[in-house]
Design a protein around this motif. Structure first.
Motif, PDB file in Angstrom:
ATOM      1  N   LEU A 139      -8.276 -14.051  -5.342  1.00  0.00           N
ATOM      2  CA  LEU A 139      -7.516 -13.378  -4.197  1.00  0.00           C
ATOM      3  C   LEU A 139      -6.470 -12.182  -4.661  1.00  0.00           C
ATOM      4  N   LYS A 140      -6.513 -12.223  -5.936  1.00  0.00           N
ATOM      5  CA  LYS A 140      -5.808 -11.581  -6.469  1.00  0.00           C
ATOM      6  C   LYS A 140      -6.764  -9.903  -6.445  1.00  0.00           C
ATOM      7  N   GLU A 141      -7.689 -10.040  -7.181  1.00  0.00           N
ATOM      8  CA  GLU A 141      -8.849  -9.408  -6.661  1.00  0.00           C
ATOM      9  C   GLU A 141      -9.665  -8.819  -5.599  1.00  0.00           C
ATOM     10  N   GLU A 142      -8.893  -9.498  -4.245  1.00  0.00           N
ATOM     11  CA  GLU A 142      -9.048  -9.268  -3.364  1.00  0.00           C
ATOM     12  C   GLU A 142      -8.041  -8.314  -2.236  1.00  0.00           C
ATOM     13  N   LEU A 143      -6.906  -8.284  -2.625  1.00  0.00           N
ATOM     14  CA  LEU A 143      -6.015  -7.682  -2.430  1.00  0.00           C
ATOM     15  C   LEU A 143      -6.102  -6.521  -3.201  1.00  0.00           C
ATOM     16  N   LEU A 144      -5.893  -6.576  -4.324  1.00  0.00           N
ATOM     17  CA  LEU A 144      -6.321  -5.400  -5.381  1.00  0.00           C
ATOM     18  C   LEU A 144      -7.702  -4.544  -4.867  1.00  0.00           C
TER      19      LEU A 144
END
Length: 166
Positions: free
Chosen positions: A138-143
């Motif tokens: 989730l963090k990587e996709e949001l970034l």
């Protein structure tokens, strides 16, 4: 016969001169090669002093103060995946930006960033967020979505202050 003897002596002297020149070139070439190898070894193996390393790190930190940009709290209904109740996610996000000037460029684009987050997270299921691997994805996709939205500027990290799934 005297002429032949003189010719042989001159020929012998003529042969020694090219050999001595070849030896001279080989010796000079060896000295130059050793000097180049020594200089190259000194250049590549020379280590900077601890003071130089500390000064370089301090200069790098002084040049780019990190900026943190708080986003509004978001409450997003998620995909129910056949459940009776609609799951809801509450999230607080902070954007980490390495350059304060870039933070000024990103601030006006916060509504677009929030929109891209909501469009993506609305399709998530609670099972997508299970475990640390789910949080990392989730963090990587949001970034990735933030950096696409603010393209000339660059966000270094998306930090979660709060993430609650009900």
């Amino acid at each position: 016969m005297a002429k032949k003897a003189k010719a042989k002596e001159e020929g012998a002297a003529g042969e020694e001169a090219p050999k001595s020149k070849k030896k001279l070139f080989i010796i000079i070439g060896g000295v130059v090669l050793l000097a180049a190898a020594g200089g190259g070894g000194w250049f590549f193996l020379k280590k900077p002093s601890p003071e130089q390393i500390a000064a370089a790190e301090a200069a790098a930190k002084a040049k780019n103060p990190i900026a943190f940009l708080d986003m509004k709290d978001m409450m997003i209904s998620m995909s129910n995946a056949g459940q009776d109740r609609q799951p809801v996610m509450k999230i607080k996000v902070v954007l980490e930006i390495a350059d304060a000037k870039a933070a000024d460029q990103v601030r006006p684009l916060l509504p677009r960033i929030e929109d891209s987050f909501q469009v993506f997270m609305r399709e998530l299921r609670p099972s997508d967020l299970e475990g640390s691997a789910g949080m990392y994805r989730l963090k990587e996709e949001l970034l990735r979505r933030v950096n696409l939205t603010v393209h000339p500027a660059k966000v270094d990290a998306v930090l979660f202050k709060e993430l609650l799934v009900q």
